[in-house]
Design an enzyme around this catalytic site. Structure first.
Site, PDB file in Angstrom:
ATOM      1  N   THR A  94      27.014  18.432  -1.633  1.00 11.63           N
ATOM      2  CA  THR A  94      26.405  17.490  -2.574  1.00 11.63           C
ATOM      3  C   THR A  94      25.739  18.195  -3.750  1.00 11.63           C
ATOM      4  O   THR A  94      25.150  17.554  -4.598  1.00 11.63           O
ATOM      5  CB  THR A  94      25.370  16.600  -1.854  1.00 11.63           C
ATOM      6  OG1 THR A  94      24.625  17.423  -0.971  1.00 11.63           O
ATOM      7  CG2 THR A  94      26.041  15.505  -1.082  1.00 11.63           C
ATOM      8  N   GLY A  95      25.780  19.519  -3.750  1.00 17.92           N
ATOM      9  CA  GLY A  95      25.262  20.238  -4.920  1.00 17.92           C
ATOM     10  C   GLY A  95      23.955  20.980  -4.677  1.00 17.92           C
ATOM     11  O   GLY A  95      23.237  21.288  -5.629  1.00 17.92           O
ATOM     12  N   LEU A 131      24.171  24.381  -6.190  1.00 14.28           N
ATOM     13  CA  LEU A 131      24.128  24.228  -7.654  1.00 14.28           C
ATOM     14  C   LEU A 131      22.697  23.998  -8.123  1.00 14.28           C
ATOM     15  O   LEU A 131      22.259  24.574  -9.119  1.00 14.28           O
ATOM     16  CB  LEU A 131      24.962  23.019  -8.084  1.00 14.28           C
ATOM     17  CG  LEU A 131      26.473  23.118  -8.027  1.00 14.28           C
ATOM     18  CD1 LEU A 131      27.080  21.847  -8.597  1.00 14.28           C
ATOM     19  CD2 LEU A 131      26.958  24.314  -8.812  1.00 14.28           C
ATOM     20  N   GLU A 134      22.474  -5.638   4.386  1.00 12.51           N
ATOM     21  CA  GLU A 134      21.419  -5.028   3.565  1.00 12.51           C
ATOM     22  C   GLU A 134      20.758  -6.070   2.665  1.00 12.51           C
ATOM     23  O   GLU A 134      19.558  -6.040   2.442  1.00 12.51           O
ATOM     24  CB  GLU A 134      21.981  -3.889   2.701  1.00 12.51           C
ATOM     25  CG  GLU A 134      22.665  -2.756   3.475  1.00 12.51           C
ATOM     26  CD  GLU A 134      21.797  -2.128   4.553  1.00 12.51           C
ATOM     27  OE1 GLU A 134      20.567  -2.139   4.386  1.00 12.51           O
ATOM     28  OE2 GLU A 134      22.344  -1.661   5.566  1.00 12.51           O
ATOM     29  N   HIS A 165      18.121  -7.921   4.617  1.00 17.70           N
ATOM     30  CA  HIS A 165      16.858  -7.182   4.694  1.00 17.70           C
ATOM     31  C   HIS A 165      16.084  -7.340   3.385  1.00 17.70           C
ATOM     32  O   HIS A 165      14.882  -7.593   3.377  1.00 17.70           O
ATOM     33  CB  HIS A 165      17.131  -5.673   4.834  1.00 17.70           C
ATOM     34  CG  HIS A 165      17.504  -5.241   6.217  1.00 17.70           C
ATOM     35  ND1 HIS A 165      16.757  -5.550   7.315  1.00 17.70           N
ATOM     36  CD2 HIS A 165      18.525  -4.464   6.665  1.00 17.70           C
ATOM     37  CE1 HIS A 165      17.325  -4.995   8.390  1.00 17.70           C
ATOM     38  NE2 HIS A 165      18.399  -4.331   8.023  1.00 17.70           N
ATOM     39  N   ASP A 179      17.931  -1.301  13.969  1.00 22.90           N
ATOM     40  CA  ASP A 179      16.885  -2.239  13.539  1.00 22.90           C
ATOM     41  C   ASP A 179      16.178  -2.812  14.757  1.00 22.90           C
ATOM     42  O   ASP A 179      14.953  -2.945  14.771  1.00 22.90           O
ATOM     43  CB  ASP A 179      17.499  -3.426  12.779  1.00 22.90           C
ATOM     44  CG  ASP A 179      18.140  -2.997  11.474  1.00 22.90           C
ATOM     45  OD1 ASP A 179      17.822  -1.892  11.012  1.00 22.90           O
ATOM     46  OD2 ASP A 179      18.940  -3.779  10.940  1.00 22.90           O
TER      47      ASP A 179
HETATM   48  P1  ATP Z   1      26.794  23.177   1.437  1.00 25.90           P
HETATM   49  O1  ATP Z   1      25.666  22.493   2.100  1.00 25.90           O
HETATM   50  O2  ATP Z   1      28.101  22.975   2.125  1.00 25.90           O
HETATM   51  O3  ATP Z   1      26.532  24.594   1.067  1.00 25.90           O
HETATM   52  P2  ATP Z   1      26.122  22.320  -1.193  1.00 25.90           P
HETATM   53  O4  ATP Z   1      25.379  21.030  -1.140  1.00 25.90           O
HETATM   54  O5  ATP Z   1      25.354  23.548  -1.401  1.00 25.90           O
HETATM   55  O6  ATP Z   1      27.046  22.413   0.067  1.00 25.90           O
HETATM   56  P3  ATP Z   1      27.511  23.111  -3.518  1.00 25.90           P
HETATM   57  O7  ATP Z   1      27.917  24.425  -2.975  1.00 25.90           O
HETATM   58  O8  ATP Z   1      26.402  23.082  -4.483  1.00 25.90           O
HETATM   59  O9  ATP Z   1      27.203  22.137  -2.331  1.00 25.90           O
HETATM   60  O10 ATP Z   1      28.770  22.376  -4.142  1.00 25.90           O
HETATM   61  C1  ATP Z   1      30.070  22.856  -3.994  1.00 25.90           C
HETATM   62  C2  ATP Z   1      30.882  22.551  -5.231  1.00 25.90           C
HETATM   63  O11 ATP Z   1      31.049  21.142  -5.350  1.00 25.90           O
HETATM   64  C3  ATP Z   1      30.208  22.974  -6.504  1.00 25.90           C
HETATM   65  O12 ATP Z   1      30.574  24.250  -6.864  1.00 25.90           O
HETATM   66  C4  ATP Z   1      30.691  21.943  -7.508  1.00 25.90           C
HETATM   67  O13 ATP Z   1      31.922  22.304  -8.044  1.00 25.90           O
HETATM   68  C5  ATP Z   1      30.886  20.717  -6.685  1.00 25.90           C
HETATM   69  N1  ATP Z   1      29.714  19.821  -6.714  1.00 25.90           N
HETATM   70  C6  ATP Z   1      28.957  19.473  -5.657  1.00 25.90           C
HETATM   71  N2  ATP Z   1      27.996  18.610  -6.011  1.00 25.90           N
HETATM   72  C7  ATP Z   1      28.107  18.428  -7.330  1.00 25.90           C
HETATM   73  C8  ATP Z   1      27.391  17.653  -8.282  1.00 25.90           C
HETATM   74  N3  ATP Z   1      26.348  16.899  -7.920  1.00 25.90           N
HETATM   75  N4  ATP Z   1      27.788  17.710  -9.573  1.00 25.90           N
HETATM   76  C9  ATP Z   1      28.833  18.458  -9.942  1.00 25.90           C
HETATM   77  N5  ATP Z   1      29.557  19.211  -9.082  1.00 25.90           N
HETATM   78  C10 ATP Z   1      29.220  19.192  -7.790  1.00 25.90           C
END
Ligand code: ATP
Length: 506
Positions: free
Chosen positions: A109-110, A113, A333, A336, A407
Site C-alpha cells: 500500500t506504499g 514509499l 454499512e 449502521h 457486531d
Molecule cells: P510491503 O508491506 O509489502 O513492504 P509496502 O506497503 O511497503 O509493502 P511499497 O513497497 O511502498 O509497499 O509499494 C510497492 C510498490 O507499489 C511501489 O514501489 C509503487 O510502485 C507501488 N505503490 C504502492 N502503493 C502506492 C501508492 N500509494 N502510490 C503509488 N504507488 C504505489
C-alpha cells in the site's frame, strides 16, 4: 575485494617457502585447513555476513507527490515530520524528540514509499532493513545487527553531510513480536531488547538525529513495549486505496506511458476494488506489456482490462466479493450509519465498501468524548448502532448474513456491561451469582429491545436506506458530509431526534 584470493595466495606461498627451507609444514597445513573450514561454516550460515548489515541506501528521490490515494496517511506523517524538521524550536521548549513512527496496513500500500518520501522531506539519509534480516539462529547476532544498523545510519549521514537519518524497518512484527510468548525465541527477545535500547538512546541533540520508521500489517502482534511513548508512539494507518485513491495511483503509474484516447482510468479504478498500490503499478505495467506484444503504439482500454485479469490471477488476490455481496455490504454499512446519525447527529465520518482487514466494508463514527462512565442511554445507543447492520440487511434483503457476527459479539459485551452495572430488569444483582439461564434472558431482553427499536426506525427509513446504499455502492466511499447531504434531503435531523427520544422514553 579480492582479499580472500590474495590471502590464500600469500598463505600458499608461505607454506611452499617454509617447505623449501626444510621446515615441517604439516601442522601449518592442518591449521590452515581448520581455519578455512571454520570460515566457510560461519559464512555459509550467514554468521559473519550477518554482522554487517546491508545498507539498502539507494538513490532516493521519492516525494509525497509520488504516492497516490493515501492523503490521510501523508498528512498524518507530514505533521509528525514537521515537528522533526523544526525540532530546534521544540527542543527549546523541552519537547522530547520523536523517535519512531509505525506504519500499519496491508502489503503493497506504499509504506516503503512513505518512509522514503519522509527521508526526502526531512533531508535525511534513508536506510532500509527488514525484520526478517535480524532473525538468526545464533544468539546475539540479531542484536549485533541492530547496533550496526544504527551505527551505519549515523556514519552514512555524516558521510553525506546530513544531520538526520531515517531507518526503515519493514516487517517489524518478525522481530518485535510479544516477548516471552511460547512461539517467541530468546534470540528474538534479545534483538528486540537491543532495538529498544537503541531507541531509548536517541537523544535528539546528537550530531545525527535518527528516526525509526517501521512497517507492519499486524500491529496487534507487536510487543507493547514497542508502542510505549518514546518509542513508536505515532501510528499511521496505510489502508487499501478506495476508488478515488486507485484512480490517483493509476494516473501516477501511467503518467509516462502513451495512452490511447479510449482509455478510461476511472472505469479501471472501478473494476479494481481490493487492489493495492503495488497491484495497480503491476497492472499499468502489464497493460504496457500487452500493448507492446501487439505492436500497438499506445496502451488501449482493452489492454488495461486484460491486465486486471492477469494481475488478479498472478497476485492470487483474495476472492473478490460478488455484486450481490457488495450490495449487502452497502446496505449493512448504511444501516449502521443511519442509526448512528439518528442517535447522534453529525457522528458519521466515513462509510465505505472497500475491503479492509477481514471486513468487506466499514463505517466509522466520531467517537463520543472519551469518558470513564457511560450512561444507560449511551450504551443503548451504542447497541442500536451495532445491531443496525444486520437489521438493515433484513429490512432490505429479507435475510441476515454472517457479516454481522462481529457486531453481535460487541453488542453482547455491551449488554453484559449493562447487566453488571445494574441496568437490566433485575437491577443491581451480583452477575457472578446469576444463573446462566437468567443471564441469557437478560441479555436477550436488552438486545431485543434495541433490535425492535432499530427495526421500526429502519422500516420507516427503508426508501432512504436503499437510496443511500445505492450511492455508496456507486461511489464506494461516502464522507460524513456527503452522507448527511443525502440523508437530510428529506428529513431534518431534529425531527428524527425527537422521534428517537420518543422511542427511548417508551
Ligand atoms: P510491503 O508491506 O509489502 O513492504 P509496502 O506497503 O511497503 O509493502 P511499497 O513497497 O511502498 O509497499 O509499494 C510497492 C510498490 O507499489 C511501489 O514501489 C509503487 O510502485 C507501488 N505503490 C504502492 N502503493 C502506492 C501508492 N500509494 N502510490 C503509488 N504507488 C504505489
Amino acid at each position: 575485494m579480492y582479499y580472500k584470493e590474495i590471502g590464500l595466495g600469500l598463505g600458499a606461498a608461505l607454506v611452499i617457502f617454509l617447505a623449501a627451507k626444510g621446515y615441517d609444514v604439516i601442522p601449518l597445513i592442518f591449521l590452515g585447513a581448520a581455519a578455512g573450514l571454520l570460515y566457510h561454516f560461519l559464512h555459509s550460515k550467514g554468521m559473519v555476513k550477518s554482522l554487517v548489515i546491508k545498507s539498502n541506501e539507494e538513490e532516493n528521490n521519492i516525494t509525497f507527490a509520488d504516492i497516490g490515494g493515501q492523503r490521510a496517511a501523508v498528512e498524518e506523517l507530514k505533521e509528525a515530520l514537521d515537528f522533526i524538521k523544526h525540532y530546534p524550536q521544540a527542543r527549546r521548549l523541552g519537547v522530547r524528540p520523536l523517535k519512531g513512527i509505525l506504519l500499519t496496513g496491508p502489503p503493497g500500500t506504499g509504506k516503503t514509499l512513505l518512509a522514503k518520501a519522509a527521508a526526502g522531506y526531512t533531508d535525511a539519509v534513508f536506510i532500509a532493513a527488514s525484520g526478517s534480516e535480524f532473525v538468526e539462529m545464533y544468539a546475539g547476532v540479531g542484536a549485533q545487527r541492530i547496533r550496526n544498523l544504527f551505527r551505519l545510519a549515523r556514519e552514512k549521514a555524516q558521510q553525506s553531510g546530513k544531520n538526520r537519518a531515517i531507518i526503515f524497518i519493514d516487517e517489524i512484527d518478525v522481530l518485535g513480536g510479544k516477548r516471552g510468548k511460547v512461539n517467541s525465541h530468546l534470540e528474538y527477545d534479545q534483538t528486540l531488547n537491543q532495538l529498544l535500547v537503541e531507541m531509548d538512546g536517541i537523544k535528539g541533540d546528537e550530531r545525527v538525529n535518527i528516526l525509526v520508521i517501521a512497517a507492519t500489517n499486524r500491529a496487534d502482534l507487536l510487543d507493547p513495549a514497542l508502542l510505549r511513548p518514546g518509542r513508536f508512539d505515532r501510528q499511521v494507518r496505510v489502508d487499501l486505496p478506495d476508488k478515488e485513491g486507485r484512480l490517483e495511483i493509476l494516473r501516477l503509474h501511467t503518467r509516462n506511458k502513451p495512452l490511447a484516447p479510449d482509455v478510461d482510468l476511472e472505469a479501471v479504478a472501478k473494476e479494481t476494488l481490493g487492489f493495492s498500490g503495488a497491484h495497480l503499478e503491476s497492472l499499468a505495467n502489464e497493460a504496457a506489456i500487452l500493448a507492446l506484444r501487439e505492436g500497438a503504439s499506445a496502451i488501449g482500454q482493452r489492454h488495461f482490462m486484460e491486465a486486471i485479469e492477469r494481475v488478479m490471477l498472478g497476485a492470487k488476490l483474495e476472492r473478490r466479493p460478488s455484486k450481490e455481496e457488495l450490495w449487502r455490504v452497502a446496505v449493512h454499512e448504511t444501516g449502521h450509519a443511519l442509526v448512528s446519525e439518528w442517535v447522534r447527529p453529525g457522528s458519521v465520518t466515513t462509510l465505505t465498501v472497500t475491503p479492509r482487514g477481514g471486513a468487506l466494508g466499514y463505517f466509522r463514527q466520531q467517537h463520543e468524548e472519551d469518558s470513564y462512565l457511560y450512561t444507560q442511554g449511551q450504551l443503548e445507543d451504542r447497541l442500536a448502532v451495532l445491531l443496525a447492520g444486520a437489521v438493515a440487511e433484513e429490512v432490505v434483503l429479507g435475510s441476515r448474513s454472517t457479516g454481522a457476527a462481529n457486531d453481535f459479539e460487541q453488542a453482547t459485551r455491551v449488554a453484559e456491561t449493562m447487566i453488571r452495572a445494574g441496568m437490566s430488569r433485575l437491577g443491581v444483582a451480583g452477575s457472578a451469582e446469576l444463573p446462566e439461564e437468567t443471564r441469557h434472558e437478560l441479555l436477550r431482553e436488552i438486545l431485543s429491545r434495541q433490535e425492535e427499536r432499530v427495526q421500526q426506525y429502519l422500516r420507516d427509513q427503508r426508501e432512504k436506506l436503499i437510496r443511500i446504499a445505492q450511492e455508496l455502492l456507486a461511489a464506494e466511499r461516502l464522507t460524513g458530509e456527503r452522507f448527511r447531504e443525502l440523508l437530510h434531503g428529506q428529513e431534518s435531523a431534529a425531527s428524527q431526534q425527537e422521534k428517537w427520544a420518543a422511542g427511548a422514553n417508551k
